[in-house]
Design a protein around this motif. Structure first.
Motif, short mmCIF file in Angstrom:
data_model
loop_
_atom_site.label_atom_id
_atom_site.label_comp_id
_atom_site.label_asym_id
_atom_site.label_seq_id
_atom_site.Cartn_x
_atom_site.Cartn_y
_atom_site.Cartn_z
N SER A 83 88.42 26.85 70.32
CA SER A 83 86.79 26.55 70.01
C SER A 83 86.60 25.16 69.76
CB SER A 83 86.45 27.57 68.84
OG SER A 83 86.74 27.11 67.65
N ALA A 84 87.35 24.42 69.23
CA ALA A 84 86.94 22.91 69.08
C ALA A 84 86.91 22.02 70.35
CB ALA A 84 87.86 22.28 68.11
N ARG B 198 81.26 19.88 69.26
CA ARG B 198 82.14 20.04 70.50
C ARG B 198 82.10 18.96 71.54
NH1 ARG B 198 80.97 26.62 70.87
NH2 ARG B 198 82.56 27.14 69.49
N TYR C 49 83.62 19.79 61.89
CA TYR C 49 83.47 20.98 62.79
C TYR C 49 84.01 22.26 61.95
CZ TYR C 49 84.35 24.41 66.51
OH TYR C 49 84.29 25.41 67.45
#
Length: 469
Positions: free
Chosen positions: A275-276, A395, A429
């Protein structure tokens, strides 16, 4: 013409090279494919390329409607697109499931098409024949070649060379690609009768985003292999136990001059927080097609209970082509496939994160890149909750910074440099996501969570006192 071949803001599938011999593809220093224009393009060449540009046409609805809209028994969902069959399942025949990333149905279908003579070849990703890359698109012509080339490739690919092979050699072909690549192929079919005639089936693979070559290289580098010394990478190595989402990477090559093999879990490898988005290519943040709406069939991982708990893997399947639907149904009746018929809600729930990224949060990302003339079915908008905006900003920054930091780490022969440069961004994040989870709990949930922690703390103290007597 440069605006039409602005590599960072195109899908980089390679289709532009089919519109002009002056255009080719090359891997850049960051491990991403770029278009190379060797001479000035004519006005006709410019126009032909513009018609193939997936980030400036926004015509997926029109293409899919022309292909499937009048099909008997077809249904439509705004996110899934047209569909005549929805399934979750796996290939129970032979070693398709064991050799595949997920349920093995993709390889099973491709092998069936070849065995039944429905196609003469399959364009799909396989191990590269040359040393400049680990994987490439090639034309495969036997079921055994399909089995040997199974599994996901978290790696940049482009199919200009393979498509040129189709142009040079008559026959019927199936082609496999991520949704945006398949849409590019459909545009090519619309404007070039050779490909309209010869590409018989299109197969889309669900994809969160495309990685650069440096993603796999970084996993190997962290495991002690110098860049360039990893000879084989399996991004979805299957191990007993665990869950389907527990990705494991196998690296084979030379470490310190000695043949070595290393198996690394997603928890162990630094860059595998999907997801990062470290090493993510730009176009992955700019497309809106979640489910390969223009493809004859779309397959991915069934990220939903109870399937997600099976480490052998399970496919989610969206069928639009009647011949392929019949092929699947026959396979299920013969016991060669295990298929559960599911509804649109289940299919969408299996890809909730993908939908959120490609649809719900795309307008905000598009608002960052208005100057590049990108046109999708989703319109740019800065309206998004504060913390979700923060996630998107981070991101984008992580994807960009990871390229720069890794290049410097390699130059220094120092893996720790990469970690030191990326850690601050990753901490921000993850902290943002913790705040989102707390926010989602609401007042009642926060109170419940606090009481649980107090209870745990008290019990720990009581146990401690009891043990000290």
């Amino acid at each position: 013409m440069h605006s039409a071949i602005e590599s960072e803001f195109s899908t980089r599938s390679g289709v532009f090279a089919l519109a002009s011999e002056k255009v080719s593809m090359t891997l850049n220093s960051y491990g991403e494919y770029d278009y190379v224009v060797e001479a000035d393009l004519t006005q006709d060449e410019t126009a032909a390329i513009s018609k193939l540009d997936g980030l400036r046409n926004a015509d997926e609805d029109e293409i899919s409607r022309d292909l499937f809209g009048d099909s008997e028994g077809i249904s439509y969902d705004p996110v899934i697109g047209y569909h005549s069959g929805l399934y979750c399942g796996y290939a129970s025949e032979g070693t398709f499931r064991a050799q595949g990333s997920s349920g093995g149905i993709t390889s099973w279908i491709l092998a069936e098409l070849l065995k039944k003579g429905l196609v003469d070849g399959v364009i799909t990703a396989t191990r590269a024949a040359t040393s400049h890359a680990h994987f490439e698109y090639a034309v495969l012509r036997s079921p055994q070649e399909i089995r040997d080339s199974a599994k996901s490739r978290y790696y940049p690919l482009e199919f200009s060379g393979a498509l040129s092979s189709i142009r040079a050699q008559p026959g019927r072909y199936a082609i496999v690609g991520i949704p945006s690549f398949i849409s590019d192929v459909r545009r090519l079919q619309r404007h070039d009768p050779v490909f309209a005639e010869r590409i018989a089936f299109t197969v889309a693979l669900l994809c969160g985003h495309q990685k650069s070559t440096k993603y796999g290289e970084s996993i190997a580098f962290e495991a002690g292999f110098n860049p360039g010394d990893a000879e084989q990478i399996d991004f979805r190595y299957k191990t007993p136990g665990g869950v389907a989402a527990g990705y494991v990477t196998e690296v084979i090559g030379k470490r310190g001059g000695i043949e070595a093999r290393q198996v690394v879990s997603a928890k162990e490898a630094y860059a595998t927080d999907w997801s990062a988005g470290m090493f993510k290519t730009r176009f992955s943040d700019l497309i809106d097609d979640c489910f390969g709406e223009t493809a004859d069939i779309t397959l991915g991982d069934a990220w939903i209970a109870p399937y997600i708990s099976d480490p052998l893997g399970t496919n989610v399947v969206v069928v639009r082509n009647e011949s392929l639907r019949q092929l699947l149904e026959a396979g299920a009746k013969e016991g060669r496939l295990k298929l559960d018929v599911v509804d649109p809600k289940t299919v969408k729930a299996s890809q909730s994160g993908l939908i959120r990224h490609y649809r719900d949060e795309l307008p905000y990302r598009l608002s960052h890149f208005r100057a590049h003339g990108i046109r999708t079915r989703v319109r740019p908008s800065a309206k998004l909750p504060l913390l979700r905006r923060r996630v998107q900003d981070l991101r984008i920054k992580i994807a960009s910074e990871s390229k720069q930091a890794y290049a410097e780490a390699v130059a220094r022969s120092d893996w720790d440099y990469f970690v030191q440069k990326m850690d601050p961004l990753l901490h921000k994040y993850r902290r943002t996501y913790r705040l989102i989870r707390l926010q989602n709990l609401g007042p009642a949930g926060l109170t419940r969570r606090l009481l649980e922690k107090i209870t745990i703390f008290k019990n720990a103290n009581i146990d401690g006192k009891g043990m000290s007597k």
